[in-house]
Design a protein around this motif. Sequence first.
Motif, PDB file in Angstrom:
ATOM      1  N   UNK A 169      69.500 -16.030  44.145  1.00 42.46           N
ATOM      2  CA  UNK A 169      69.483 -15.828  45.591  1.00 42.46           C
ATOM      3  C   UNK A 169      70.797 -15.372  46.206  1.00 42.46           C
ATOM      4  N   UNK A 170      71.926 -15.910  45.755  1.00 43.18           N
ATOM      5  CA  UNK A 170      73.179 -15.774  46.500  1.00 43.18           C
ATOM      6  C   UNK A 170      73.996 -14.559  46.084  1.00 43.18           C
ATOM      7  N   UNK A 171      74.689 -13.971  47.052  1.00 44.75           N
ATOM      8  CA  UNK A 171      75.672 -12.928  46.803  1.00 44.75           C
ATOM      9  C   UNK A 171      77.010 -13.591  46.486  1.00 44.75           C
ATOM     10  N   UNK A 172      77.718 -13.078  45.484  1.00 39.17           N
ATOM     11  CA  UNK A 172      79.011 -13.624  45.084  1.00 39.17           C
ATOM     12  C   UNK A 172      80.154 -12.837  45.714  1.00 39.17           C
ATOM     13  N   UNK A 173      81.188 -13.566  46.130  1.00 44.13           N
ATOM     14  CA  UNK A 173      82.428 -12.945  46.629  1.00 44.13           C
ATOM     15  C   UNK A 173      83.507 -13.218  45.579  1.00 44.13           C
ATOM     16  N   UNK A 174      83.558 -12.390  44.548  1.00 41.83           N
ATOM     17  CA  UNK A 174      84.391 -12.685  43.384  1.00 41.83           C
ATOM     18  C   UNK A 174      85.856 -12.375  43.662  1.00 41.83           C
TER      19      UNK A 174
END
Length: 355
Positions: free
Chosen positions: A270-275
């Motif tokens: 589900x989630x978008x990552x902010x790497x």
Amino acid sequence: MTKNAKRSGSFWTLLVGLTTLFALLLIFASGDEPVGASSSLNAPTLPSLSGVEIALLTDAPFVPPPITRDYATRVVVNLETVEVTKEIAPGVEYTFWTFGGSVPGKFIRVREGDEVEFHLSNHPTSMAAHNIDLHAVTGPGGGAKATFTVPGQETFFTFRAINPGLYVYHCAVAPVGMHIANGMYGLILVEPAEGLPEVDREFYVMQGEFYTEGKTGEAGHHAFDYAEALTEIPDYVLFNGSVGSMVGDNALQARQGERIRLFVGNGGPNLVSSFHVIGEIFDNVYAGGGTTVNRNVQTTLVPAGGAVITEFRVDVPGTYIMVDHSIFRAFDKGALGMIEVTGNSTPIFTDGAGS
């Protein structure tokens, strides 16, 4: 009593409906050719093939070595789905559904133009049927229809790797979200025909979130919680499948002055990552895992079902922290790893004592 006790039968209800739901997907995907489709489209030029090789597959955080051959070949990939119980956090067990026994699944590396002969087997002890959808595949379903595999059986298909880049693969058997949420994802690199720039070290990092019965960190075996997954508020957000997978003795290792390449994926569901790597700036980011390069990037987005390639030089020794910069996920839910860099002091950075 767990928070999901009143829905204790939901898993089995979903499992019974598995085959029916997937059959409906197949019916939908097997429609007729579009009316009036143009015959003037130019087909991609496919290089001739020479020889055959068995793909070397690796577990995260390791990556198969760069491809040195200058021709296309037939690459045979053998991958098994297996359901295993392991620690998701210290003292906390979870039954993962996996490609190859680990989360994320095995890293696959092929060359642009290769013909990939993909064999998928499903371990006899599996509870469910599995398949694979590779985002590197050009064709309906990404191989999912051809590889619908019941426990104890094997399927295969072939495809030409015509688009260079870094791609996610995942299980696509209904309910798709449940299979992905249990850990069924990984990365496949289609290396450009000319190769990637030389670096000193390459690593494989993949984020995914987990929705479990019981409280976060509570000892014992935790089952998947379907209702919680629908809320998109996970108990764990992890790099490489467990809390502390790249911390302490498991930290990635490098030396001062080396160039590092990270192959970073996000299984979701589900989630978008902010790497982000604390204390580093990415010299190069291959946006979306493709061939476009952005330079001097602090934090890069990795969508669910997407990937990026980051490159940077470690000029200062010390510990570098990899995080999802949606920061509570890092320090409270597990999306954190380390890179330990050994070396000497440098005028680029000094602490308060001048050391």
